[in-house]
Scaffold this motif. Structure first.
Motif, PDB file in Angstrom:
ATOM      1  N   MET A 101      22.387  10.470  28.722  1.00 56.03           N
ATOM      2  CA  MET A 101      23.267  10.201  27.577  1.00 56.03           C
ATOM      3  C   MET A 101      22.997   8.812  26.977  1.00 56.03           C
ATOM      4  O   MET A 101      22.998   8.623  25.765  1.00 56.03           O
ATOM      5  N   GLY A 102      22.718   7.842  27.871  1.00 56.44           N
ATOM      6  CA  GLY A 102      22.430   6.479  27.407  1.00 56.44           C
ATOM      7  C   GLY A 102      21.201   6.454  26.516  1.00 56.44           C
ATOM      8  O   GLY A 102      21.212   5.853  25.436  1.00 56.44           O
ATOM      9  N   ALA A 103      20.148   7.143  26.944  1.00 55.85           N
ATOM     10  CA  ALA A 103      18.892   7.161  26.182  1.00 55.85           C
ATOM     11  C   ALA A 103      19.084   7.911  24.861  1.00 55.85           C
ATOM     12  O   ALA A 103      18.583   7.497  23.805  1.00 55.85           O
ATOM     13  N   LEU A 104      19.857   9.005  24.931  1.00 54.06           N
ATOM     14  CA  LEU A 104      20.147   9.814  23.736  1.00 54.06           C
ATOM     15  C   LEU A 104      20.895   8.949  22.691  1.00 54.06           C
ATOM     16  O   LEU A 104      20.590   8.972  21.494  1.00 54.06           O
ATOM     17  N   MET A 105      21.869   8.176  23.184  1.00 50.47           N
ATOM     18  CA  MET A 105      22.671   7.327  22.310  1.00 50.47           C
ATOM     19  C   MET A 105      21.789   6.238  21.686  1.00 50.47           C
ATOM     20  O   MET A 105      21.851   5.976  20.492  1.00 50.47           O
ATOM     21  N   LYS A 106      20.957   5.602  22.501  1.00 53.04           N
ATOM     22  CA  LYS A 106      20.067   4.535  22.030  1.00 53.04           C
ATOM     23  C   LYS A 106      19.207   5.058  20.874  1.00 53.04           C
ATOM     24  O   LYS A 106      18.990   4.372  19.870  1.00 53.04           O
ATOM     25  N   ASP A 107      18.716   6.296  21.041  1.00 53.40           N
ATOM     26  CA  ASP A 107      17.852   6.910  20.033  1.00 53.40           C
ATOM     27  C   ASP A 107      18.606   7.065  18.707  1.00 53.40           C
ATOM     28  O   ASP A 107      18.094   6.733  17.639  1.00 53.40           O
ATOM     29  N   VAL A 108      19.864   7.561  18.793  1.00 51.01           N
ATOM     30  CA  VAL A 108      20.673   7.721  17.566  1.00 51.01           C
ATOM     31  C   VAL A 108      20.950   6.350  16.927  1.00 51.01           C
ATOM     32  O   VAL A 108      20.903   6.196  15.711  1.00 51.01           O
ATOM     33  N   MET A 109      21.221   5.353  17.763  1.00 49.67           N
ATOM     34  CA  MET A 109      21.527   4.007  17.256  1.00 49.67           C
ATOM     35  C   MET A 109      20.332   3.449  16.495  1.00 49.67           C
ATOM     36  O   MET A 109      20.475   2.846  15.448  1.00 49.67           O
ATOM     37  N   GLY A 136      24.867   3.158  27.084  1.00 47.28           N
ATOM     38  CA  GLY A 136      25.710   3.597  28.192  1.00 47.28           C
ATOM     39  C   GLY A 136      24.881   4.032  29.373  1.00 47.28           C
ATOM     40  O   GLY A 136      23.709   3.680  29.485  1.00 47.28           O
ATOM     41  N   SER A 137      25.517   4.819  30.246  1.00 45.12           N
ATOM     42  CA  SER A 137      24.857   5.251  31.482  1.00 45.12           C
ATOM     43  C   SER A 137      24.272   6.655  31.291  1.00 45.12           C
ATOM     44  O   SER A 137      24.340   7.224  30.205  1.00 45.12           O
ATOM     45  N   LYS A 138      23.773   7.194  32.366  1.00 52.48           N
ATOM     46  CA  LYS A 138      23.161   8.522  32.301  1.00 52.48           C
ATOM     47  C   LYS A 138      24.188   9.592  31.906  1.00 52.48           C
ATOM     48  O   LYS A 138      23.891  10.499  31.150  1.00 52.48           O
ATOM     49  N   ASP A 139      25.428   9.445  32.407  1.00 54.40           N
ATOM     50  CA  ASP A 139      26.439  10.488  32.168  1.00 54.40           C
ATOM     51  C   ASP A 139      27.410  10.193  31.019  1.00 54.40           C
ATOM     52  O   ASP A 139      28.133  11.084  30.585  1.00 54.40           O
ATOM     53  N   MET A 140      27.455   8.933  30.558  1.00 55.27           N
ATOM     54  CA  MET A 140      28.457   8.595  29.528  1.00 55.27           C
ATOM     55  C   MET A 140      27.926   7.459  28.659  1.00 55.27           C
ATOM     56  O   MET A 140      27.479   6.438  29.187  1.00 55.27           O
ATOM     57  N   ALA A 141      28.010   7.671  27.324  1.00 55.29           N
ATOM     58  CA  ALA A 141      27.534   6.613  26.414  1.00 55.29           C
ATOM     59  C   ALA A 141      28.374   6.619  25.151  1.00 55.29           C
ATOM     60  O   ALA A 141      28.955   7.634  24.775  1.00 55.29           O
ATOM     61  N   GLN A 142      28.462   5.468  24.517  1.00 53.74           N
ATOM     62  CA  GLN A 142      29.193   5.397  23.254  1.00 53.74           C
ATOM     63  C   GLN A 142      28.499   4.447  22.297  1.00 53.74           C
ATOM     64  O   GLN A 142      27.733   3.577  22.715  1.00 53.74           O
ATOM     65  N   GLY A 143      28.766   4.627  21.000  1.00 49.89           N
ATOM     66  CA  GLY A 143      28.150   3.752  20.008  1.00 49.89           C
ATOM     67  C   GLY A 143      28.878   3.809  18.696  1.00 49.89           C
ATOM     68  O   GLY A 143      29.573   4.791  18.392  1.00 49.89           O
ATOM     69  N   GLY A 144      28.752   2.735  17.933  1.00 46.82           N
ATOM     70  CA  GLY A 144      29.361   2.686  16.603  1.00 46.82           C
ATOM     71  C   GLY A 144      28.264   2.764  15.556  1.00 46.82           C
ATOM     72  O   GLY A 144      27.193   2.200  15.741  1.00 46.82           O
TER      73      GLY A 144
END
Ligand SMILES: [Zn+2]
Length: 406
Positions: free
Chosen positions: A361-369, A378-386
């Motif tokens: 999830m962290g890597a997925l979020m980084k990509d969107v950011m 975030g971590s492997k199981d939980m991530a957040q972003g603005g």
């Protein structure tokens, strides 16, 4: 050296003098042969006022300072090219400002002496400014009782209306007098401020003639400082103005509670307790709501290869709720990936997966950011972003869901 008229008479508000030197840089200023203007020194701040050359407009004196050679510099608001040495001027100091300074400075002497008399606590420094005055006391502790007793004694000395005399003595004479404070300078003649039968201190400041002119001394904030304790105080009209401001503040606050001003602390405590209790109830309700919402989302989501991918954008819930929802969704069912978003108040994303799921999830979020110019992780199981804006947010989530299902 400029002759200092205030040394002998603090109530001399106007005087005649002759210009001794005209300064042009770095600021326009005048040095006179004699002056009643007080330059900043010994904790007391400068006088302001006006200088009037013969039959000319008044020149505003905005600051007065001591030069190293004993001359007094009167800084002017604006430069004038018709002033030269020998020009006669009439000086007028701002009397209200001077009276205020006298009240604060004499008030300080009385207060410092009160702390010595009662508790043998010496004052190590005095600060005067336009907003408040303070003394620093050399003591490891300072109690509420000590503060109140010193304030009471100081005001009793004010009420007693004791004479305040200016005296000049030699250093040797001063040494025998048991002064509260002896300055370290090498000067042979010392100027003493003598509050009859209460306090004698060497001081160059301007003082009242009788303690009654101090009017009142009000102690306020105390705080620990490096050397001991700092005590803020207001004397004279400042004390009245401060009490007035305090009353206005309290009255405004009391009106909010429809209470008497003395009941404000009790009312405020009650309101804070209510807020605490309501917050607890609110958090509990949010938990329940998120759990119910999670069940609905899971019921709606199709299962692909034994896994449910929940995609949802909420427009009326904040990030905290979305995070709570992500937790519930990924714990109610073992094989879930949640791709959630909120559009307000700040567009944000939360990605989560049940423990044991294979994605990051962290890597997925980084990509969107990276793609949206947002900030998060975030971590492997939980991530957040603005993210900067909510446009196309749902389509983006669906796109990610499609890659996960593949
Ligand atoms: Zn002083």
């Amino acid at each position: 050296m400029t002759k200092r008229l205030y040394y002998d008479d603090s109530f001399l508000y106007d005087f005649d003098a002759e210009i001794y030197e005209v300064l042009e840089t770095p600021r326009p200023g005048l040095i006179l042969d004699r002056t009643a203007f007080y330059p900043t020194s010994g904790g007391q701040v400068f006088d302001t006022g006006w200088l009037t050359p013969d039959a000319n407009a008044k020149l505003r004196v905005t600051e007065v300072a001591d030069a190293e050679d004993g001359r007094v510099i009167h800084y002017l608001e604006a430069a004038r090219d018709d002033l030269k040495p020998g020009t006669r001027v009439h000086g007028e100091i701002d009397a209200a400002r001077r009276r205020d300074h006298m009240q604060q400075h004499s008030g300080q002497h009385v207060l410092s002496a009160a702390f010595v008399r009662l508790y043998n606590i010496p004052t190590v420094s005095f600060h005067m400014a336009d907003d408040y005055c303070s003394i620093d006391l050399d003591t490891p502790t300072l109690t509420k009782e000590q503060i109140e007793s010193a304030e009471r004694l100081a005001n009793e000395i004010v009420l007693a209306n004791r004479a305040v005399d200016i005296r000049f003595v030699t250093r040797e004479e001063a040494g025998k007098m048991g002064l509260r404070k002896l300055p370290p300078t090498e000067r042979d003649e010392l100027r003493l401020i003598d509050i009859r039968d209460f306090d004698v201190t060497a001081c160059g400041g301007t003082h009242v003639a009788h303690t009654g002119q101090i009017a009142s001394i009000l102690l306020r904030k105390t705080e620990r400082v490096r050397q001991g304790w700092r005590v803020e105080f207001f004397a004279g009209l400042r004390a009245v103005a401060t009490a007035r401001r305090d009353f206005t503040t309290l009255t405004e606050t009391a009106a909010m509670f429809s209470a008497h001003i003395y009941d404000v602390p009790q009312q405020a405590r009650k309101a804070l307790d209510e807020i605490k209790s309501l917050r607890k109830q609110y958090e509990h309700s949010q938990e329940e709501l998120a759990a119910a919402y999670a069940s609905v989302l899971l019921a709606d989501a199709a299962e692909v290869h034994g896994r449910k991918v929940v995609v949802r954008t909420l427009s009326d819930r904040d990030l905290n709720f979305v995070k709570l929802l992500a937790q519930k969704v990924t714990r109610l069912f073992p094989n879930v990936v949640a791709l959630l978003a909120t559009t307000s108040p700040q567009p944000s994303l939360v990605f989560a997966q049940s423990p044991g799921q294979p994605f990051d999830m962290g890597a997925l979020m980084k990509d969107v950011m990276t793609k949206t110019g947002g900030r998060g992780g975030g971590s492997k199981d939980m991530a957040q972003g603005g993210i900067p804006n909510a446009e196309g947010i749902e389509a983006r989530l669906k796109g990610i869901a499609a890659t996960l299902a593949a």
